[in-house]
Design a protein around this motif. Structure first.
Motif, PDB file in Angstrom:
ATOM      1  N   LEU A 195       0.854  -1.181   0.000  1.00 23.45           N
ATOM      2  CA  LEU A 195       0.000   0.000   0.000  1.00 23.45           C
ATOM      3  C   LEU A 195       0.895   1.237   0.000  1.00 23.45           C
ATOM      4  O   LEU A 195       1.649   1.460   0.947  1.00 23.45           O
ATOM      5  N   THR A 196       0.810   2.023  -1.041  1.00 27.51           N
ATOM      6  CA  THR A 196       1.593   3.256  -1.135  1.00 27.51           C
ATOM      7  C   THR A 196       0.679   4.378  -1.584  1.00 27.51           C
ATOM      8  O   THR A 196      -0.049   4.238  -2.571  1.00 27.51           O
ATOM      9  N   TRP A 197       0.684   5.475  -0.849  1.00 24.60           N
ATOM     10  CA  TRP A 197      -0.148   6.637  -1.168  1.00 24.60           C
ATOM     11  C   TRP A 197       0.158   7.100  -2.592  1.00 24.60           C
ATOM     12  O   TRP A 197       1.307   7.104  -3.036  1.00 24.60           O
ATOM     13  N   ALA A 198      -0.889   7.516  -3.306  1.00 22.23           N
ATOM     14  CA  ALA A 198      -0.738   7.891  -4.714  1.00 22.23           C
ATOM     15  C   ALA A 198       0.327   8.960  -4.921  1.00 22.23           C
ATOM     16  O   ALA A 198       1.072   8.931  -5.909  1.00 22.23           O
ATOM     17  N   LEU A 199       0.424   9.925  -3.995  1.00 17.40           N
ATOM     18  CA  LEU A 199       1.399  11.000  -4.152  1.00 17.40           C
ATOM     19  C   LEU A 199       2.843  10.530  -3.964  1.00 17.40           C
ATOM     20  O   LEU A 199       3.780  11.266  -4.280  1.00 17.40           O
ATOM     21  N   GLU A 200       3.017   9.325  -3.450  1.00 16.81           N
ATOM     22  CA  GLU A 200       4.361   8.785  -3.255  1.00 16.81           C
ATOM     23  C   GLU A 200       4.765   7.829  -4.376  1.00 16.81           C
ATOM     24  O   GLU A 200       5.891   7.341  -4.413  1.00 16.81           O
ATOM     25  N   GLN A 201       3.852   7.543  -5.296  1.00 18.25           N
ATOM     26  CA  GLN A 201       4.131   6.581  -6.350  1.00 18.25           C
ATOM     27  C   GLN A 201       4.803   7.250  -7.541  1.00 18.25           C
ATOM     28  O   GLN A 201       4.687   8.448  -7.762  1.00 18.25           O
TER      29      GLN A 201
END
Length: 228
Positions: A195-201
């Motif tokens: 699970l990775t926040w969209a802004l960190e992808q």
């Protein structure tokens, strides 16, 4: 490598999992006002716009939930619902720290290298999690920054006398732990989290100093392959 840097949230311990759980409860709270997809989209847009005001972390997330709820209910959300949103945030702030499997063994085992923890977000919350993790004493330095930019990493290098080309950063975020470190002249190892926040992808960079690993327990092997 000389110095080994570690990200904290979703690299050494779980973080996004708790945000997702809270976001699901938030969607239930607004059931009837908007669809779950609409709620998630509006919350994401609100968080992104608020980053420069609130920075990263749970407190900014709480405020963005309140703003989203007011927006989607045309300011008609009952006070009790707003109180519940604040309670959900407070529950996140009091949540125990759950270390990712193998993280403690890796950090404690790299005794031949100085280790630095570089994390971003709310200082009080990050300090709480660092203390509860039981790992603080195994780091030679700890840095809590507001944003992970090439300039921020360069400043960390300068404060601790770190040679950028002898530094390896380990983290789960392409945008925070990989790209800015490469731009600052260091090596970077991506350890993806489910699970990775969209802004960190972001996309994997095509760079000789970039390394993709399957899990954090692969870090010692990478260091050995790099001849460190």
């Amino acid at each position: 490598m000389e110095w080994i840097g570690f990200d904290a949230d979703d690299t050494l311990w779980e973080n996004e999992t708790f945000f997702r759980t809270t976001q699901a409860g938030f969607a239930e709270l607004l059931n009837g006002y908007a669809t779950p997809d609409r709620i998630a989209e509006h919350l994401y847009d609100t968080e992104r716009r608020n980053l420069d005001l609130y920075g990263y972390g749970i407190k900014g997330f709480m405020l963005s939930m309140v703003q989203t709820a007011l927006d989607l209910t045309d300011r008609q959300l009952p006070g009790a619902a707003i109180a519940r949103i604040l309670e959900m945030g407070q529950e996140m702030l009091a949540h125990p720290v759950h270390l990712i499997e193998g993280a403690a063994d890796v950090v404690t085992g790299l005794t031949d290298h100085p280790r630095i923890l570089i994390t971003k977000g709310d200082v009080l919350d990050q300090e709480r999690k660092i203390a509860l993790s039981g790992l603080a004493q195994h780091f030679d330095a700890i840095e809590i920054v507001q944003h992970k930019t090439p300039e921020a990493y360069a400043a960390v290098f300068a404060r601790h006398g770190i040679a950028a080309d002898r530094f390896l950063m380990v983290g789960n975020s392409v945008n925070s732990d990989i790209l800015p470190v490469l731009q600052a002249g260091g090596h970077a190892a991506l350890v993806p989290h489910a699970l990775t926040w969209a802004l960190e992808q972001g996309d994997d960079p095509d760079h000789t100093r970039f390394h993709r690993l399957e899990r954090i327990t692969d870090v010692p092997g990478l260091i050995e392959r790099l001849g460190c």
